[in-house]
Write a protein that holds these residues in place. Structure first.
Motif, mmCIF file in Angstrom:
data_model
loop_
_atom_site.group_PDB
_atom_site.id
_atom_site.type_symbol
_atom_site.label_atom_id
_atom_site.label_comp_id
_atom_site.label_asym_id
_atom_site.label_seq_id
_atom_site.Cartn_x
_atom_site.Cartn_y
_atom_site.Cartn_z
ATOM 1 N N UNK A 13 0.827 -1.200 0.000
ATOM 2 C CA UNK A 13 0.000 0.000 0.000
ATOM 3 C C UNK A 13 0.866 1.257 0.000
ATOM 4 N N UNK A 14 1.923 1.252 0.817
ATOM 5 C CA UNK A 14 2.812 2.405 0.871
ATOM 6 C C UNK A 14 3.511 2.613 -0.471
ATOM 7 N N UNK A 15 3.880 1.520 -1.122
ATOM 8 C CA UNK A 15 4.523 1.630 -2.438
ATOM 9 C C UNK A 15 3.583 2.273 -3.452
ATOM 10 N N UNK A 16 2.311 1.931 -3.379
ATOM 11 C CA UNK A 16 1.327 2.533 -4.281
ATOM 12 C C UNK A 16 1.195 4.027 -3.999
ATOM 13 N N UNK A 17 1.134 4.391 -2.714
ATOM 14 C CA UNK A 17 1.006 5.801 -2.337
ATOM 15 C C UNK A 17 2.223 6.594 -2.809
ATOM 16 N N UNK A 18 3.407 6.075 -2.560
ATOM 17 C CA UNK A 18 4.624 6.786 -2.954
ATOM 18 C C UNK A 18 4.731 6.876 -4.473
ATOM 19 N N UNK A 36 -1.856 5.021 -14.827
ATOM 20 C CA UNK A 36 -0.475 5.519 -14.688
ATOM 21 C C UNK A 36 0.145 5.026 -13.387
ATOM 22 N N UNK A 37 -0.630 5.077 -12.323
ATOM 23 C CA UNK A 37 -0.139 4.624 -11.016
ATOM 24 C C UNK A 37 0.145 3.127 -11.046
ATOM 25 N N UNK A 38 -0.759 2.365 -11.653
ATOM 26 C CA UNK A 38 -0.560 0.913 -11.744
ATOM 27 C C UNK A 38 0.705 0.591 -12.521
ATOM 28 N N UNK A 42 3.695 -1.216 -10.669
ATOM 29 C CA UNK A 42 3.646 -2.646 -10.990
ATOM 30 C C UNK A 42 2.560 -3.389 -10.254
ATOM 31 N N UNK A 43 1.419 -2.755 -10.069
ATOM 32 C CA UNK A 43 0.303 -3.384 -9.368
ATOM 33 C C UNK A 43 -0.856 -3.622 -10.335
ATOM 34 N N UNK A 44 -1.646 -4.622 -10.034
ATOM 35 C CA UNK A 44 -2.807 -4.934 -10.856
ATOM 36 C C UNK A 44 -3.987 -4.063 -10.433
ATOM 37 N N UNK A 45 -5.022 -4.071 -11.277
ATOM 38 C CA UNK A 45 -6.220 -3.303 -10.956
ATOM 39 C C UNK A 45 -6.873 -3.834 -9.688
ATOM 40 N N UNK A 46 -6.884 -5.160 -9.537
ATOM 41 C CA UNK A 46 -7.492 -5.754 -8.341
ATOM 42 C C UNK A 46 -6.706 -5.379 -7.091
ATOM 43 N N UNK A 47 -5.372 -5.345 -7.178
ATOM 44 C CA UNK A 47 -4.556 -4.927 -6.035
ATOM 45 C C UNK A 47 -4.863 -3.486 -5.649
ATOM 46 N N UNK A 48 -4.913 -2.615 -6.668
ATOM 47 C CA UNK A 48 -5.144 -1.200 -6.412
ATOM 48 C C UNK A 48 -6.472 -0.991 -5.679
ATOM 49 N N UNK A 49 -7.510 -1.662 -6.138
ATOM 50 C CA UNK A 49 -8.817 -1.477 -5.515
ATOM 51 C C UNK A 49 -8.956 -2.271 -4.211
ATOM 52 N N UNK A 50 -8.059 -3.222 -4.001
ATOM 53 C CA UNK A 50 -8.042 -3.908 -2.698
ATOM 54 C C UNK A 50 -7.591 -2.929 -1.615
#
Length: 214
Positions: A13-18, A36-38, A42-50
């Motif tokens: 989660x922190x990696x996504x925020x940064x 762009x964030x994904x 390197x995260x999937x759509x399901x990870x992002x919305x998780x």
């Protein structure tokens, strides 16, 4: 959600925020998309919305908190150790350097504007930042007062509030004009006035509430 995450989940989660913060800093908030964030993280759509089930607005709020934390962390270790005049001037230089480096692009200001300044989430981020910032300044002023370096009658809480207001005013002018001189003046004159209130000076900055006249 952050309180229920595993260490690995919290790191993701922190990696996504940064990553989102870096993307917004480089590209701007208007054009940055979740795709762009994904791609950047390197995260999937399901990870992002998780981690951010409410989508972009929830992610932007998390990025705003991250940027607010950076405002304070960029002033360390000086902000947390305002126990001598050299430390105060080192902190002053750190504040000026931070905003010189940032320039007229303020990610936190853009994020709060995007979220809506009157929304509870955006207000909470700004209020928490200002409360902690003022508390750190007040702690330093209290130390200097107890050490006899400033006016013994100084109202440290109100002095800290006035100093923070001066900083914010200087930053707003810098964002509008590109000039750092108002921020420098707010810091320099306040510190000089505080020093004049010490044992070798005059009354200095007296900001305690005046008595009500009869």
């Amino acid at each position: 959600m952050t309180g229920t995450l595993t260490p690995k989940g919290a790191a993701t989660r922190q990696r996504i925020v940064e990553g989102a913060a870096a993307e917004i800093r480089e590209r701007g908030i208007a054009v940055t998309t979740l795709d762009d964030v994904r791609a950047r993280t390197g995260t999937s759509k399901s990870q992002l919305f998780h981690y951010f089930p409410e989508g972009k607005e929830e992610l932007l709020l998390a990025v705003a908190r991250y940027e607010a934390d950076r405002v304070l962390s960029d002033q360390q270790p000086f902000l947390g150790d305002l126990t001598s005049w050299p430390a105060w001037y080192a902190w002053r230089d750190a504040v000026v350097a931070r905003y010189l480096d940032q320039g007229q692009h303020c990610p936190l200001n853009l994020l709060v504007s995007q979220l809506g300044r009157s929304t509870p989430g955006a207000q909470a981020v700004v209020q928490a930042l200002m409360r902690q910032w003022q508390s750190e300044i007040e702690r330093g002023l209290r130390h200097m007062r107890d050490a006899g370096e400033v006016d013994p009658e100084l109202d440290t809480d109100r002095a800290a509030a006035a100093l923070l207001a001066g900083i914010q005013g200087g930053v707003v002018i810098m964002l509008s004009t590109g000039r750092i001189t108002h921020l420098e003046a707010a810091l320099d004159l306040t510190i000089e006035n505080l020093r004049r209130g010490g044992p070798t000076g005059g009354r200095g900055l007296r900001v305690s509430r005046p008595e009500t006249l009869a």
